[in-house]
Design an enzyme around this catalytic site. Structure first.
Site, PDB file in Angstrom:
ATOM      1  N   ASP A  57       2.542   7.949 -11.647  1.00  0.00           N
ATOM      2  CA  ASP A  57       2.524   7.512 -10.248  1.00  0.00           C
ATOM      3  C   ASP A  57       1.701   8.466  -9.388  1.00  0.00           C
ATOM      4  O   ASP A  57       1.908   9.674  -9.420  1.00  0.00           O
ATOM      5  CB  ASP A  57       3.970   7.463  -9.736  1.00  0.00           C
ATOM      6  CG  ASP A  57       4.071   7.011  -8.293  1.00  0.00           C
ATOM      7  OD1 ASP A  57       3.187   6.279  -7.837  1.00  0.00           O
ATOM      8  OD2 ASP A  57       5.040   7.382  -7.625  1.00  0.00           O
ATOM      9  N   ASP A  80      -1.658   3.828  -4.183  1.00  0.00           N
ATOM     10  CA  ASP A  80      -0.374   4.075  -4.826  1.00  0.00           C
ATOM     11  C   ASP A  80      -0.250   3.275  -6.110  1.00  0.00           C
ATOM     12  O   ASP A  80      -0.115   2.051  -6.070  1.00  0.00           O
ATOM     13  CB  ASP A  80       0.747   3.708  -3.852  1.00  0.00           C
ATOM     14  CG  ASP A  80       2.131   4.017  -4.395  1.00  0.00           C
ATOM     15  OD1 ASP A  80       2.232   4.752  -5.391  1.00  0.00           O
ATOM     16  OD2 ASP A  80       3.110   3.528  -3.815  1.00  0.00           O
TER      17      ASP A  80
END
Length: 414
Positions: free
Chosen positions: A288, A80
């Site tokens: 992201d 992530d």
């Protein structure tokens, strides 16, 4: 062969845990509409070797494999770029979700060590506090997932059982109270953000890159560090790159300077300041991998939506199984169906970088319902470029130059 040489490079195969599930792309997307994993920054330590690791998509996120402890215990974790903390569930677990592998037991690792309260990683963040001489932490993500526990260090092994690198004294969260939708396929999360506790920061990497396969493909992609980060970056020395911006209110995220959006080479009437980081820390555009869809602030999204409707000239539909997404069309039929051209979407970044997106990076089709949906959604306060938009690009983060570059690529691996 385990090695700690700083020059080691490697690649590892990773299985896809949901490969046996027959889910359509639209079903996958419905799982992730409300899954936006943001958290607060966190805290630094140790140099690092080059490595490359295969990642795969499990439903909506990308998973990498690592081993932890001495002797090593192997886990799958979410990668992530939108968060910092590395964490896994730990015994004794007071509140833990079910995971497919055994929960990490610190008592069985000879290299495990709780992080002292005096360590800078503990004292440098409001999310941590000293309690019973342990550095306690808690992290809440935007989808209401959370982890609580204490910080510790241990040896991490990245790679497969034949060729891998062993990295001692990596700080991570030992979570004894964890919960969250969709986490039951993994043991935790590896944050690749800019904060001192992230894997990128602790390894002191100057470069890293990833190449994500298409949503719904039962294939693998790559996550690469060090000298291997340039792999797949054609003409990297001559490429134009866009700067990574810093938001003092959220310094751990990778912000990019998006200056314009065009459809079919026509610039949309969106004010440039729409995507800027505001003085109060709101706004901006985050890159992201932990979020599937792309989100644009309302002002920009409404312009894009209206222009998309005008240029597509298809009937807008609202069916119960498509209303999770904001804009869907009835797909054309007959002789013109296969040759129908949807509007070409381009993102324009500072540095004269123009990212021309393949159709599958912003549109998803439900053939059974004969609908095509835009996988860009409205947002309040800030914008976010999710993993679907980034698929089939090598996305290179040069942390020395503070730039991000995009290189078209076929990211799928058997």
């Amino acid at each position: 062969m385990v090695t700690s040489s700083p020059q080691v490079s490697f690649q590892v195969d990773i299985a896809r845990p949901h490969s046996n599930l027959d889910l359509t792309i639209m079903q996958l997307i419905r799982h992730v509409i409300k899954r936006k994993r943001f958290n607060t920054p966190a805290p630094n330590s140790t140099p690092y070797p080059n490595f490359e690791s295969l990642v795969f998509q499990a439903e909506e996120e990308f998973i990498m494999s690592l081993s932890l402890g001495t002797p090593p215990q192997r886990f799958a974790v979410i990668m992530d770029t939108g968060s910092d903390l590395i964490w896994t569930q730990c015994m004794p677990c007071y509140t833990c979700y079910h995971q497919p592998t055994s929960i990490f037991n610190p008592n069985t690792s000879s290299s495990f060590s709780p992080l002292p309260c005096t360590n800078s990683l503990c004292t440098g963040s409001r999310t941590k506090k000293c309690e019973t001489n342990l550095c306690k932490y808690k992290t809440l993500y935007g989808d209401k997932s959370f982890t609580r526990g204490y910080l510790a260090t241990d040896t991490f092994i990245l790679g497969d059982y034949i060729l891998n690198v062993s990295i001692p004294n990596i700080a991570f969260g030992c979570g004894d109270n964890n919960s969250g939708s969709g986490l039951d396929i993994v043991a935790g999360i590896v944050g690749l953000g800019r904060g001192p506790l992230s894997l990128v920061s602790q390894l002191k990497s100057k470069k890293f890159s990833y190449c994500l396969p298409m949503l719904g493909e039962n294939m693998k992609g790559t996550l690469s560090f060090g000298s291997l980060a340039d792999k797949g970056c054609n003409n990297a020395s001559n490429s134009q790159s866009t700067p990574i911006l810093v938001n003092p209110a959220s310094p751990s995220h990778y912000y990019l300077s998006l200056v314009a959006i065009s459809l079919d080479d026509i610039l949309l009437p969106i004010t440039k300041t729409t995507f800027e980081i505001k003085k109060d820390g709101s706004g901006g555009v985050i890159l992201d991998t932990g979020t599937t869809l792309t989100y644009l602030v309302q002002e920009a999204y409404q312009v894009l939506k209206q222009e998309f409707i005008t240029r597509t000239r298809l009937h807008v539909v609202f069916f119960p199984y498509t209303t999770d997404l904001d804009l869907c069309f009835q797909t054309p039929t007959g002789r013109n169906a296969s040759s129908f051209n949807y509007p070409k979407l381009k993102l324009h970044f500072e540095g004269n970088v123009v990212l021309e997106l393949p159709k599958d990076n912003y549109l998803t089709e439900d053939k059974r319902a004969r609908t095509m949906c835009l996988t860009i959604m409205p947002s309040n306060g800030m914008s976010l470029l999710g993993s679907q938009l980034q698929q089939n690009f090598v996305v290179l983060h040069d942390l020395e130059k503070q730039t991000v570059s995009f290189f078209p690529s076929q990211c799928a691996y058997d």
